[in-house]
Design a protein around this motif. Structure first.
Motif, PDB file in Angstrom:
ATOM      1  N   ALA A  35       0.844  -1.213   0.000  1.00  0.00           N
ATOM      2  CA  ALA A  35       0.000   0.000   0.000  1.00  0.00           C
ATOM      3  C   ALA A  35       0.872   1.254   0.000  1.00  0.00           C
ATOM      4  O   ALA A  35       0.549   2.242  -0.674  1.00  0.00           O
ATOM      5  N   THR A  36       1.983   1.210   0.714  1.00  0.00           N
ATOM      6  CA  THR A  36       2.895   2.367   0.738  1.00  0.00           C
ATOM      7  C   THR A  36       3.454   2.620  -0.660  1.00  0.00           C
ATOM      8  O   THR A  36       3.555   3.768  -1.111  1.00  0.00           O
ATOM      9  N   LEU A  37       3.805   1.539  -1.365  1.00  0.00           N
ATOM     10  CA  LEU A  37       4.311   1.692  -2.734  1.00  0.00           C
ATOM     11  C   LEU A  37       3.203   2.186  -3.672  1.00  0.00           C
ATOM     12  O   LEU A  37       3.471   2.984  -4.579  1.00  0.00           O
ATOM     13  N   VAL A  38       1.974   1.718  -3.444  1.00  0.00           N
ATOM     14  CA  VAL A  38       0.844   2.193  -4.261  1.00  0.00           C
ATOM     15  C   VAL A  38       0.665   3.702  -4.057  1.00  0.00           C
ATOM     16  O   VAL A  38       0.509   4.462  -5.018  1.00  0.00           O
ATOM     17  N   GLU A  39       0.755   4.127  -2.803  1.00  0.00           N
ATOM     18  CA  GLU A  39       0.627   5.550  -2.511  1.00  0.00           C
ATOM     19  C   GLU A  39       1.765   6.338  -3.171  1.00  0.00           C
ATOM     20  O   GLU A  39       1.558   7.413  -3.736  1.00  0.00           O
ATOM     21  N   GLY A  40       2.967   5.750  -3.122  1.00  0.00           N
ATOM     22  CA  GLY A  40       4.124   6.380  -3.762  1.00  0.00           C
ATOM     23  C   GLY A  40       3.931   6.485  -5.270  1.00  0.00           C
ATOM     24  O   GLY A  40       4.219   7.518  -5.877  1.00  0.00           O
ATOM     25  N   LEU A  41       3.409   5.404  -5.863  1.00  0.00           N
ATOM     26  CA  LEU A  41       3.172   5.393  -7.314  1.00  0.00           C
ATOM     27  C   LEU A  41       2.174   6.483  -7.703  1.00  0.00           C
ATOM     28  O   LEU A  41       2.400   7.235  -8.655  1.00  0.00           O
ATOM     29  N   ARG A  42       1.082   6.566  -6.930  1.00  0.00           N
ATOM     30  CA  ARG A  42       0.070   7.597  -7.213  1.00  0.00           C
ATOM     31  C   ARG A  42       0.674   8.991  -7.113  1.00  0.00           C
ATOM     32  O   ARG A  42       0.414   9.856  -7.936  1.00  0.00           O
ATOM     33  N   GLY A  43       1.499   9.179  -6.069  1.00  0.00           N
ATOM     34  CA  GLY A  43       2.140  10.478  -5.856  1.00  0.00           C
ATOM     35  C   GLY A  43       3.052  10.836  -7.015  1.00  0.00           C
ATOM     36  O   GLY A  43       3.058  11.975  -7.497  1.00  0.00           O
ATOM     37  N   MET A  44       3.830   9.861  -7.497  1.00  0.00           N
ATOM     38  CA  MET A  44       4.739  10.108  -8.617  1.00  0.00           C
ATOM     39  C   MET A  44       3.943  10.456  -9.876  1.00  0.00           C
ATOM     40  O   MET A  44       4.301  11.368 -10.613  1.00  0.00           O
TER      41      MET A  44
END
Lengths: 428, 109
Positions: B59-68
């Motif tokens: 989920a943290t990586l998903v949030e990071g992906l969305r942010g990028m």
């Protein structure tokens, strides 16, 4: 011949009387401050005593905020009345800043007879309150766990007894620390009660009974949360006459945030499942309704619709581990075409179909089962689960067998993740 | 979990090691949010030394992906160990993340 009695001068006698008086006051104080654990009751008592002992015009206590690494005014009393609210809201000190900051940083008392000649003095509190500070005695309050704060007496009498004041401050520190521990334990108890309530509410989102029978189909479920509340979900619905929908899901994360998200998943799913005639349509719609959740949260899941008269199954999978199909002599690991977890990216979920024969069973599970960790940090693994199911293919209580298997592997340690197993039996 | 952050041809490389789970992912999130705020164009996550990732980590990586993606940046994962490939395969995360074999592959396109 008797010895000549030693003569005690009036000055020494006066000093001794003062010491006795101060020690008496200390004894009184210890009974007063040990009479309450209520922080808000304790602090004014402590402050009044400090002011009285030092015959000071004002005194204050600043508490050390470990997280912010700053000193914060907890209370300030002066002859004109309490000014604490004024200071509490507006003045905090960095470690090393002002007299109190210096004392907190160096863990040493400080006596400043004339603040005007000391560069360390920080005058903002005076500006705010209109009070004029002339002299300060500041003593660190040190408890068992380190620095608690700083006690200051302001504009004290000239003839003070530093030894007595330091003894007093040691008592303050113990009393404040005890009351802070008490406050924390009350807060913990309150949180525990809140979690108990949350847990009961969350359980109410799961089906009232873990066993559901319809026609030739029996569905049984077991759900164990790692904490009081969890992020796993299962559900049984009847989208149409003669059809049963079975959902198993796992929300990302754990604890309260996962539980709240699970509650949303549950209500959205029930609404969508009643209107969707296929599992892929249901997951497509659930994916839209759960899109853009905070902190990247998502749901992995399997949704299956079983025709209760024919045993025909339609299934769609969203980033969830495979399920097992147990027939008379084999265990098949069912990795059907799947889409990503629900709520991350727009997607159309594929579906697969198969037909159950009499006596067949399906085992749907969440990763809490095969991610169980032993004391050496090794994880059980999916293959070990398949092996166990193969070895106990005809066992009736397979769900219990699997839970015991994971628990034995973990060696009785705390469960790291929520665990859910759903079993479908056909024609039993 | 340990995070080493380096630069490679203008890309930020997050080299992670250990378990990325509920307890360690907040530290990763903090770093990701910082570099998303800096609007870095390419963020590469090196998985070679990652021993385990749970759903909180994903989920943290998903949030990071969305942010990028919100500022037109890209995030790619590379060097995913076999044990974690299984988790990614179950989760169909190849449909979510851009997954590459090596750092060179990740930088290429």
């Amino acid at each position: 011949m008797g010895e000549k009695p030693t003569e005690i001068s009036g000055e020494v006698l006066k000093g001794m009387e003062k010491k006795v008086e101060a020690l008496k006051m200390l004894m009184d104080l210890s009974s007063v401050i040990s009479s309450t654990l209520d922080f808000s009751e304790l602090i004014p008592i402590v402050m009044e005593k400090a002011k009285a002992v030092m015959e000071a015009e004002a005194c204050s206590i600043l508490l050390y905020n470990k997280d912010a690494n700053r000193l914060e005014f907890e209370v300030a009393l002066c002859e004109e009345g309490p000014t604490s609210e004024l200071l509490k809201k507006q003045v905090t000190l960095e470690m090393g800043q002002g007299i109190a900051g210096w004392v907190a940083q160096n863990l040493r008392p400080l006596v400043i007879p004339d603040v005007g000649s000391d560069k360390r003095f920080y005058g903002d509190a005076d500006k705010l309150t209109g009070f004029t500070t002339k002299s300060i005695i500041a003593v660190p309050l040190i408890g068992r766990g380190g620095l608690i704060g700083v006690a200051e007496v302001i504009n004290h009498k000239k003839d003070y007894d530093m030894e007595i004041f330091q003894l007093l401050c040691r008592q303050f520190a113990i009393a404040i620390e005890n009351s802070l521990f008490h406050k924390e334990s009350l807060e913990r108890e309150r949180m525990k009660q809140e979690l108990d309530i949350a847990s009961a509410i969350q359980k109410s989102f799961l089906p009232a009974s873990p066993v559901f029978r319809k026609g030739n189909l029996i569905v049984s479920a077991k759900n164990i949360s790692a904490a009081k509340v969890g992020g796993d979900i299962y559900d049984f619905v009847e989208p149409a006459e003669g059809r049963v929908g079975v959902l198993i899901g796992d929300v990302s994360g754990k604890g309260v945030s996962a539980a709240i998200y699970m509650a949303k998943v549950s209500s959205d799913f029930r609404y969508i499942a009643c209107l969707a005639d296929s599992p892929s349509t249901a997951l497509d719609r659930l994916n839209i309704s759960l899109a853009g959740a905070p902190r990247g949260m998502f749901l992995t899941g399997i949704y299956m619709i079983v025709d209760t008269s024919t045993g025909n199954c339609h299934v769609s999978v969203a980033g969830h581990p495979p399920f097992l199909w147990l027939s008379d002599s084999t265990v098949r690991v069912m990795s059907v075409p799947a889409g990503p977890p629900v709520g991350i990216v727009p997607s159309e979920y594929p579906s697969a179909s198969f037909r159950l024969n009499k006596g067949d069973r399906l085992i749907l599970l969440t990763d809490g089962l095969f991610d169980a960790k032993n004391r050496d940090g090794q994880r059980l693994g999916f293959d070990a689960v398949v092996k166990l199911v193969t070895e106990h293919l005809h066992e009736e209580q397979l769900i219990e067998r699997l839970v015991d298997f994971a628990d034995d592997f973990s060696g009785g340690g705390d469960r790291a993740d929520d665990l859910t197993i759903v079993e479908l039996k056909w024609g039993a | 979990m340990k995070i080493d952050i380096t630069e490679h041809n203008g890309a930020k490389v997050f080299s992670l090691s250990g378990d990325i789970d509920l307890y360690s992912s907040p530290a990763l999130r903090k770093e990701l949010i910082f570099f998303i705020g800096e609007k870095v164009p390419l963020l590469l996550v090196d998985f070679r030394d990652v021993s385990y990732i749970d759903s909180s980590g994903i989920a943290t990586l998903v949030e990071g992906l969305r942010g990028m993606m919100s500022h037109g940046g890209k995030m790619k994962l590379f060097g995913i160990p076999e044990r974690i490939v299984e988790i990614f395969a179950f989760s169909k995360l190849d449909k979510v993340f851009d997954i590459c074999g090596s750092l060179d592959d990740a930088v290429k396109d």
